[in-house]
Design an enzyme around this catalytic site. Structure first.
Site, PDB file in Angstrom:
ATOM      1  N   HIS A  58       0.857  -1.177   0.000  1.00  0.00           N
ATOM      2  CA  HIS A  58       0.000   0.000   0.000  1.00  0.00           C
ATOM      3  C   HIS A  58       0.898   1.233   0.000  1.00  0.00           C
ATOM      4  O   HIS A  58       2.018   1.197   0.517  1.00  0.00           O
ATOM      5  CB  HIS A  58      -0.879   0.036   1.244  1.00  0.00           C
ATOM      6  N   GLU A  60       0.911   4.116   1.709  1.00  0.00           N
ATOM      7  CA  GLU A  60       1.394   4.632   2.988  1.00  0.00           C
ATOM      8  C   GLU A  60       2.300   3.644   3.710  1.00  0.00           C
ATOM      9  O   GLU A  60       3.262   4.035   4.369  1.00  0.00           O
ATOM     10  CB  GLU A  60       0.231   5.081   3.877  1.00  0.00           C
ATOM     11  N   CYS A  88      -6.215   1.698   5.833  1.00  0.00           N
ATOM     12  CA  CYS A  88      -6.864   0.466   6.285  1.00  0.00           C
ATOM     13  C   CYS A  88      -6.296   0.069   7.652  1.00  0.00           C
ATOM     14  O   CYS A  88      -5.399   0.733   8.190  1.00  0.00           O
ATOM     15  CB  CYS A  88      -6.620  -0.647   5.263  1.00  0.00           C
ATOM     16  N   CYS A  91      -2.375  -0.478   7.585  1.00  0.00           N
ATOM     17  CA  CYS A  91      -1.591   0.761   7.512  1.00  0.00           C
ATOM     18  C   CYS A  91      -1.758   1.601   8.768  1.00  0.00           C
ATOM     19  O   CYS A  91      -0.797   2.182   9.272  1.00  0.00           O
ATOM     20  CB  CYS A  91      -1.967   1.533   6.260  1.00  0.00           C
TER      21      CYS A  91
END
Length: 162
Positions: A58, A60, A88, A91
């Site tokens: 992802h 981040e 999410c 993260c």
């Protein structure tokens, strides 16, 4: 168009949006992130899940790992993460574990958002670290990138089926 008044947040979110556009160019969901420390971007990344075949790739998450390498420490105290979509659980969990000071995100994520929409990892008093969240910075622009991307995918799918 961004309607927030904090020009610093807008500036850094625009950088995250540029990262999201890079993701879109390689066929990834257009999500981008930057990590800021001392007023400077120390890490930038975009989604790479499909390209890398890595569920953790992802934007981040990748940017946080880069920031840790740059600062040569796992504690990211003093850092702010700017990301185009609400993080999410994975993260948000890494943000908690790495002890960031703040997360600024663009669009909320009604299906997986863990910083206020479905969960509130950042403010859960049962956890040993809490951090500030600013939601909705350049929200319209961030949401539009995502909706246009998925609309394009649906159109391509219909063309193949038709």
């Amino acid at each position: 168009m961004c309607v927030m008044t904090d020009l610093t947040d807008i500036t850094f979110m625009q950088m995250a949006i540029e990262q999201a556009k890079l993701a879109e160019q390689i066929g990834e969901v257009p999500i981008g992130a930057v990590v800021v420390f001392g007023g400077e971007v120390i890490a930038a990344a975009h989604n790479r899940r499909e390209i890398d075949k890595d569920a953790s790739a992802h934007a981040e998450f990748t940017a946080l790992l880069e920031a840790m390498r740059k600062l040569d420490r796992w504690r990211l105290t003093g850092c702010t993460v700017y990301v185009t979509l609400e993080p999410c659980l994975m993260c948000a969990g890494l943000m908690h574990q790495s002890r960031i000071d703040r997360c600024v995100y663009g669009a909320p994520d009604p299906k997986a958002g863990a910083l206020g929409t479905l969960y509130s990892i950042h403010s859960d008093e049962r956890l040993n670290h809490r951090f500030e969240v600013t939601a909705g910075v350049c929200e319209e622009q961030c949401a539009m990138l995502l909706s246009e991307f998925f609309a394009s995918l649906r159109t391509k799918r219909k063309t193949k089926e038709g």
